[in-house]
Write a protein that holds these residues in place. Structure first.
Motif, PDB file in Angstrom:
ATOM      1  N   LEU A  11      39.558  19.651  64.620  1.00  0.00           N
ATOM      2  CA  LEU A  11      40.063  20.939  64.130  1.00  0.00           C
ATOM      3  C   LEU A  11      40.095  20.972  62.610  1.00  0.00           C
ATOM      4  CD1 LEU A  11      42.987  21.615  66.643  1.00  0.00           C
ATOM      5  CD2 LEU A  11      40.781  22.789  66.522  1.00  0.00           C
ATOM      6  N   LEU A  12      40.491  19.848  62.007  1.00  0.00           N
ATOM      7  CA  LEU A  12      40.526  19.785  60.554  1.00  0.00           C
ATOM      8  C   LEU A  12      39.130  19.874  59.965  1.00  0.00           C
ATOM      9  CD1 LEU A  12      43.191  16.975  60.000  1.00  0.00           C
ATOM     10  CD2 LEU A  12      43.471  19.441  59.634  1.00  0.00           C
ATOM     11  N   ALA A  13      38.152  19.452  60.718  1.00  0.00           N
ATOM     12  CA  ALA A  13      36.782  19.447  60.217  1.00  0.00           C
ATOM     13  C   ALA A  13      36.107  20.801  60.339  1.00  0.00           C
ATOM     14  CB  ALA A  13      35.956  18.405  60.981  1.00  0.00           C
ATOM     15  N   LEU A  14      36.695  21.733  61.107  1.00  0.00           N
ATOM     16  CA  LEU A  14      36.101  23.042  61.277  1.00  0.00           C
ATOM     17  C   LEU A  14      36.110  23.799  59.960  1.00  0.00           C
ATOM     18  CD1 LEU A  14      37.658  24.204  64.676  1.00  0.00           C
ATOM     19  CD2 LEU A  14      35.278  23.540  64.250  1.00  0.00           C
ATOM     20  N   PRO A  15      35.069  24.573  59.651  1.00  0.00           N
ATOM     21  CA  PRO A  15      35.039  25.351  58.409  1.00  0.00           C
ATOM     22  C   PRO A  15      36.108  26.434  58.443  1.00  0.00           C
ATOM     23  CG  PRO A  15      33.197  25.958  59.834  1.00  0.00           C
ATOM     24  CD  PRO A  15      33.848  24.745  60.455  1.00  0.00           C
ATOM     25  N   SER A  16      36.762  26.636  57.331  1.00  0.00           N
ATOM     26  CA  SER A  16      37.793  27.673  57.248  1.00  0.00           C
ATOM     27  C   SER A  16      37.132  29.037  57.199  1.00  0.00           C
ATOM     28  CB  SER A  16      38.643  27.471  55.988  1.00  0.00           C
ATOM     29  OG  SER A  16      37.838  27.499  54.832  1.00  0.00           O
ATOM     30  N   ALA A  17      37.931  30.055  57.426  1.00  0.00           N
ATOM     31  CA  ALA A  17      37.410  31.420  57.382  1.00  0.00           C
ATOM     32  C   ALA A  17      36.781  31.677  56.020  1.00  0.00           C
ATOM     33  CB  ALA A  17      38.551  32.409  57.630  1.00  0.00           C
ATOM     34  N   ALA A  18      35.714  32.472  56.019  1.00  0.00           N
ATOM     35  CA  ALA A  18      34.996  32.731  54.776  1.00  0.00           C
ATOM     36  C   ALA A  18      35.938  33.318  53.733  1.00  0.00           C
ATOM     37  CB  ALA A  18      33.855  33.697  55.051  1.00  0.00           C
ATOM     38  N   ALA A  19      35.943  32.713  52.562  1.00  0.00           N
ATOM     39  CA  ALA A  19      36.810  33.187  51.493  1.00  0.00           C
ATOM     40  C   ALA A  19      36.285  34.507  50.936  1.00  0.00           C
ATOM     41  CB  ALA A  19      36.869  32.139  50.384  1.00  0.00           C
ATOM     42  N   GLU A  20      37.180  35.363  50.503  1.00  0.00           N
ATOM     43  CA  GLU A  20      36.768  36.625  49.907  1.00  0.00           C
ATOM     44  C   GLU A  20      36.055  36.359  48.587  1.00  0.00           C
ATOM     45  OE1 GLU A  20      39.925  39.360  49.451  1.00  0.00           O
ATOM     46  OE2 GLU A  20      40.110  39.774  51.590  1.00  0.00           O
ATOM     47  N   PRO A  21      35.073  37.182  48.250  1.00  0.00           N
ATOM     48  CA  PRO A  21      34.360  37.000  46.984  1.00  0.00           C
ATOM     49  C   PRO A  21      35.331  37.075  45.804  1.00  0.00           C
ATOM     50  CG  PRO A  21      33.207  38.562  48.396  1.00  0.00           C
ATOM     51  CD  PRO A  21      34.537  38.301  49.037  1.00  0.00           C
ATOM     52  N   GLU A  22      35.103  36.266  44.814  1.00  0.00           N
ATOM     53  CA  GLU A  22      35.973  36.259  43.643  1.00  0.00           C
ATOM     54  C   GLU A  22      35.671  37.453  42.742  1.00  0.00           C
ATOM     55  OE1 GLU A  22      35.769  32.600  41.568  1.00  0.00           O
ATOM     56  OE2 GLU A  22      36.583  31.405  43.214  1.00  0.00           O
ATOM     57  N   TRP A  23      36.685  37.883  42.008  1.00  0.00           N
ATOM     58  CA  TRP A  23      36.534  38.971  41.059  1.00  0.00           C
ATOM     59  C   TRP A  23      35.935  38.441  39.759  1.00  0.00           C
ATOM     60  CZ3 TRP A  23      37.497  44.008  42.264  1.00  0.00           C
ATOM     61  CH2 TRP A  23      38.243  44.262  43.419  1.00  0.00           C
ATOM     62  N   THR A  24      35.055  39.227  39.178  1.00  0.00           N
ATOM     63  CA  THR A  24      34.512  38.925  37.851  1.00  0.00           C
ATOM     64  C   THR A  24      35.219  39.828  36.851  1.00  0.00           C
ATOM     65  OG1 THR A  24      32.338  38.322  38.720  1.00  0.00           O
ATOM     66  CG2 THR A  24      32.466  38.940  36.388  1.00  0.00           C
ATOM     67  N   SER A  25      35.934  39.233  35.927  1.00  0.00           N
ATOM     68  CA  SER A  25      36.723  40.002  34.961  1.00  0.00           C
ATOM     69  C   SER A  25      35.925  40.290  33.694  1.00  0.00           C
ATOM     70  CB  SER A  25      37.999  39.245  34.593  1.00  0.00           C
ATOM     71  OG  SER A  25      38.812  39.045  35.735  1.00  0.00           O
ATOM     72  N   LEU A  26      36.091  41.489  33.181  1.00  0.00           N
ATOM     73  CA  LEU A  26      35.472  41.873  31.917  1.00  0.00           C
ATOM     74  C   LEU A  26      36.507  41.739  30.805  1.00  0.00           C
ATOM     75  CD1 LEU A  26      33.511  45.064  33.049  1.00  0.00           C
ATOM     76  CD2 LEU A  26      32.784  42.681  33.086  1.00  0.00           C
ATOM     77  N   LYS A  27      36.052  41.798  29.578  1.00  0.00           N
ATOM     78  CA  LYS A  27      36.948  41.658  28.444  1.00  0.00           C
ATOM     79  C   LYS A  27      37.954  42.809  28.410  1.00  0.00           C
ATOM     80  CE  LYS A  27      37.008  41.055  23.418  1.00  0.00           C
ATOM     81  NZ  LYS A  27      36.172  40.975  22.189  1.00  0.00           N
ATOM     82  N   THR A  28      39.226  42.469  28.250  1.00  0.00           N
ATOM     83  CA  THR A  28      40.282  43.491  28.168  1.00  0.00           C
ATOM     84  C   THR A  28      40.179  44.229  26.833  1.00  0.00           C
ATOM     85  OG1 THR A  28      41.768  42.223  29.580  1.00  0.00           O
ATOM     86  CG2 THR A  28      42.768  43.908  28.179  1.00  0.00           C
ATOM     87  N   LYS A  29      40.141  45.554  26.904  1.00  0.00           N
ATOM     88  CA  LYS A  29      40.059  46.376  25.702  1.00  0.00           C
ATOM     89  C   LYS A  29      41.126  47.454  25.756  1.00  0.00           C
ATOM     90  CE  LYS A  29      35.040  45.823  25.134  1.00  0.00           C
ATOM     91  NZ  LYS A  29      33.741  46.539  25.033  1.00  0.00           N
ATOM     92  N   ALA A  30      41.833  47.634  24.641  1.00  0.00           N
ATOM     93  CA  ALA A  30      42.878  48.658  24.543  1.00  0.00           C
ATOM     94  C   ALA A  30      43.899  48.521  25.674  1.00  0.00           C
ATOM     95  CB  ALA A  30      42.259  50.056  24.553  1.00  0.00           C
ATOM     96  N   GLY A  31      44.164  47.277  26.089  1.00  0.00           N
ATOM     97  CA  GLY A  31      45.146  47.039  27.136  1.00  0.00           C
ATOM     98  C   GLY A  31      44.661  47.359  28.535  1.00  0.00           C
ATOM     99  N   ILE A  32      43.362  47.613  28.689  1.00  0.00           N
ATOM    100  CA  ILE A  32      42.802  47.981  29.990  1.00  0.00           C
ATOM    101  C   ILE A  32      41.994  46.808  30.542  1.00  0.00           C
ATOM    102  CG2 ILE A  32      41.272  49.559  31.224  1.00  0.00           C
ATOM    103  CD1 ILE A  32      41.864  51.594  28.950  1.00  0.00           C
ATOM    104  N   SER A  33      42.390  46.332  31.704  1.00  0.00           N
ATOM    105  CA  SER A  33      41.695  45.218  32.353  1.00  0.00           C
ATOM    106  C   SER A  33      40.759  45.766  33.425  1.00  0.00           C
ATOM    107  CB  SER A  33      42.698  44.260  32.996  1.00  0.00           C
ATOM    108  OG  SER A  33      43.563  43.718  32.023  1.00  0.00           O
ATOM    109  N   LEU A  34      39.527  45.246  33.452  1.00  0.00           N
ATOM    110  CA  LEU A  34      38.536  45.668  34.428  1.00  0.00           C
ATOM    111  C   LEU A  34      37.943  44.443  35.123  1.00  0.00           C
ATOM    112  CD1 LEU A  34      36.300  48.423  32.760  1.00  0.00           C
ATOM    113  CD2 LEU A  34      37.995  48.736  34.544  1.00  0.00           C
ATOM    114  N   SER A  35      37.664  44.588  36.408  1.00  0.00           N
ATOM    115  CA  SER A  35      36.985  43.523  37.141  1.00  0.00           C
ATOM    116  C   SER A  35      36.209  44.135  38.300  1.00  0.00           C
ATOM    117  CB  SER A  35      37.986  42.473  37.645  1.00  0.00           C
ATOM    118  OG  SER A  35      38.993  43.083  38.437  1.00  0.00           O
TER     119      SER A  35
END
Length: 211
Positions: A11-35
Motif C-alpha cells: 500500500l505504501l508503494a502505491l502511487p499517490s493521487a496525481a498532484a494538482e499542477p503548480e501555479w506559476t507566479s508572475l512578478k508582483t506589480k503595484a501590489g497585484i499578484s498574478l499566477s
C-alpha cells in the motif's frame, strides 16, 4: 503477521493521487499578484488589497454601465431578466483585437456573505456559465465554461480580494495568445479597481449597506 506486513508495504508503494499542477507566479506589480496554471485548461489567479468595504466591489460588478472602465476590450454589458440582489445574470460583449474575433459571454453570479457581525462581513462571489440564457449572436464567438470565484476578505482599513477562474475562449486561438490576453486583461482590471472602488457612488452605498 508477515502477510499483513507485506500488505502494508504494498500500500505504501502505491502511487499517490496525481498532484494538482503548480501555479506559476508572475512578478508582483503595484501590489497585484498574478499566477497561472494549466489543468489542462488555462486557470488564472490574482489578488490585491483595496481600501474600503467589500460591498463596494459588489456594487461595481452589478453596475454594468461601468464595465468598459475596468474590463479590458469590453464593448458593453447588460443585466438580464430574473436578476436579484444576490443573484444576477449578465450578457457581456467584447470588441475584436486582431487577430481575435469579437466575443461574448453569458454569466450568472451568486453572492454569499460570511461573518456574524456587519464589520466582519466577507463576500464570496461565484461566477458560472449561463450561455443557454442567450442565443449565440452572429459575428460573435461565445466564451463558454466560465468558472470563477471572487473572495473578498475584510481586513483593517479595507479588504483583500482574490480572483480565481477559467474559461473556454472558443475558436482556435493558440495557447500562448490566450494566456497573454487573459493575464493582461486580468492585471488591467485589478489596476482599474483601485480607481473605480474610490468612486463615492460605490463607497457611500457600501457604507449604507453595512449599517
Amino acid at each position: 503477521m508477515h502477510f499483513l506486513f507485506a500488505v502494508v508495504l504494498s500500500l505504501l508503494a502505491l502511487p499517490s493521487a496525481a498532484a494538482e499542477p503548480e501555479w506559476t507566479s508572475l512578478k508582483t506589480k503595484a501590489g497585484i499578484s498574478l499566477s497561472y496554471r494549466y489543468t489542462p485548461e488555462l486557470e488564472v489567479k490574482a489578488s490585491a488589497f483595496y481600501q474600503g468595504k467589500p460591498e463596494s466591489f459588489l456594487l461595481l460588478l452589478k453596475d454594468t454601465k461601468s464595465v468598459r472602465r475596468w474590463l479590458k476590450q469590453s464593448e458593453d454589458a447588460k443585466l438580464l431578466d430574473g436578476s436579484t440582489e444576490h443573484h444576477w445574470k449578465v450578457y457581456t460583449r467584447f470588441q475584436s483585437v486582431w487577430p481575435v474575433s469579437p466575443r461574448d459571454m453569458v454569466t450568472c453570479a451568486d453572492v454569499q456573505k460570511e461573518g456574524k457581525k456587519p464589520e466582519e462581513n466577507s463576500l464570496l462571489i461565484e461566477i458560472t456559465d449561463c450561455s443557454d440564457l442567450v442565443p449565440e449572436a452572429k459575428n460573435y464567438v461565445r466564451i463558454r465554461d466560465v468558472k470563477a470565484v471572487w473572495t473578498l476578505t475584510v481586513k483593517d482599513q479595507g479588504f483583500d480580494m482574490q480572483y480565481q477562474g477559467s474559461a473556454d475562449p472558443g475558436g482556435e486561438l493558440p495557447k500562448w495568445l490566450v494566456k497573454q490576453l487573459t493575464l493582461s486583461s486580468l492585471r488591467a482590471s485589478f489596476v482599474a479597481f483601485k480607481t473605480e472602488l474610490k468612486r463615492p457612488a460605490y463607497q457611500e452605498k457600501a457604507t449604507q449597506a453595512t449599517r
